[in-house]
Scaffold this active site. Structure first.
Site, PDB file in Angstrom:
ATOM      1  N   ARG A  93       0.853  -1.193   0.000  1.00  0.00           N
ATOM      2  CA  ARG A  93       0.000   0.000   0.000  1.00  0.00           C
ATOM      3  C   ARG A  93       0.886   1.239   0.000  1.00  0.00           C
ATOM      4  NH1 ARG A  93      -3.650   0.182   5.095  1.00  0.00           N
ATOM      5  NH2 ARG A  93      -4.411  -1.710   4.065  1.00  0.00           N
ATOM      6  N   HIS A 138       1.649  -2.173   5.628  1.00  0.00           N
ATOM      7  CA  HIS A 138       1.435  -2.470   4.209  1.00  0.00           C
ATOM      8  C   HIS A 138       2.421  -1.710   3.316  1.00  0.00           C
ATOM      9  CE1 HIS A 138      -2.288  -4.891   4.140  1.00  0.00           C
ATOM     10  NE2 HIS A 138      -2.639  -4.221   5.225  1.00  0.00           N
ATOM     11  N   ASP A 145      -3.489  -8.595   3.496  1.00  0.00           N
ATOM     12  CA  ASP A 145      -4.833  -8.862   4.016  1.00  0.00           C
ATOM     13  C   ASP A 145      -5.399 -10.042   3.245  1.00  0.00           C
ATOM     14  OD1 ASP A 145      -4.546  -6.649   5.615  1.00  0.00           O
ATOM     15  OD2 ASP A 145      -5.899  -5.370   4.464  1.00  0.00           O
ATOM     16  N   GLU A 203      -7.532  -7.410  13.699  1.00  0.00           N
ATOM     17  CA  GLU A 203      -7.961  -7.687  12.325  1.00  0.00           C
ATOM     18  C   GLU A 203      -7.584  -9.115  11.966  1.00  0.00           C
ATOM     19  OE1 GLU A 203      -5.990  -4.701  10.004  1.00  0.00           O
ATOM     20  OE2 GLU A 203      -7.337  -3.099  10.655  1.00  0.00           O
ATOM     21  N   HIS A 206      -5.240  -9.629   8.769  1.00  0.00           N
ATOM     22  CA  HIS A 206      -4.017  -8.835   8.619  1.00  0.00           C
ATOM     23  C   HIS A 206      -2.786  -9.602   9.114  1.00  0.00           C
ATOM     24  CE1 HIS A 206      -1.924  -4.768   8.883  1.00  0.00           C
ATOM     25  NE2 HIS A 206      -1.132  -5.531   9.605  1.00  0.00           N
TER      26      HIS A 206
END
Length: 224
Positions: A93, A138, A145, A203, A206
């Protein structure tokens, strides 16, 4: 004339190929290396907690470090023996995307996706509760994910909450799960941990490679 046309197409193909495979050293496209893994990059769509395509996601494609890809390869091969597989929602990301999340989180009246992604969490508390941060693992390229799917049908297993759902429902140790949901989460956690990934308690989807190659570098090249 035909030779000229063929030459033009050859040049266009070469340029397109080189553009697709031009990444910083140490990174690769997941679909090139692991074609059996399903990807659904939601940040290249409107179906995410912001409600729009996110900055830096120029294509619906997943990029990761070679080390992370190698680990996922082992995981996928083991899962296939159980008629299961991985589905990736996000990999690398760019920092510009994280910056957009931060800007969005500060606009408290922008809540168009609240009902789907954070119905029980106040937007003003997203920073405090650890769902939004100014830096993301990320961006280091070795965080992913993922969920589990039936390998033959591609259907997602029931994990008890959707991907990117902000709330206690998504915590790894959420006690309010059916036996099936609990088993599915445990299967995912166990195999990811086995092959070198550590999880994030809030999460279930994750995971970060424990021995990530760029632990202190936050990249900002676009996903394209």
């Amino acid at each position: 004339m035909k030779k000229t046309i063929l030459l033009i197409f050859s040049i266009l193909f070469l340029v397109s190929f080189q553009k697709k495979d031009t990444l910083p050293n140490g990174f690769s496209y997941v679909d090139n290396k692991l074609p059996t893994i399903i990807t659904e990059i939601r940040y290249h769509s409107k179906d995410n907690f912001v409600g729009k395509k996110i900055d830096g996601y120029e294509k619906s494609i997943c990029i990761l470090t070679n080390e992370a890809i190698a680990a996922l390869d082992k995981i996928q091969k083991e899962l296939i023996t159980k008629n299961l597989g991985l589905k990736i929602y996000d990999g690398y990301r760019p920092q510009q995307a994280v910056n957009e999340f931060v800007r969005w989180a500060r606009v408290l009246n922008d809540t168009i996706m609240k009902q789907k992604y954070y119905p029980n969490v106040k937007k003003k508390n997203l920073f405090r509760d650890g769902y939004i941060a100014s830096k993301s693992g990320h961006s280091r390229g070795s965080t992913v994910d993922v969920t589990l799917v039936n390998f033959e049908t591609g259907e997602e297993l029931d994990m008890g909450s959707p991907w990117d759902f902000f709330g206690k429902e998504s915590w790894v140790k959420n006690p309010n799960l059916t036996p099936k949901q609990k088993k599915n989460r445990q299967t995912l956690q166990k195999i990811m941990n086995k092959h070198g990934f550590r999880s994030y308690s809030k999460e279930w989807w994750h995971f970060t490679l424990k021995n990530e190659p760029y632990p202190k570098t936050y990249f900002n090249f676009p996903v394209k």
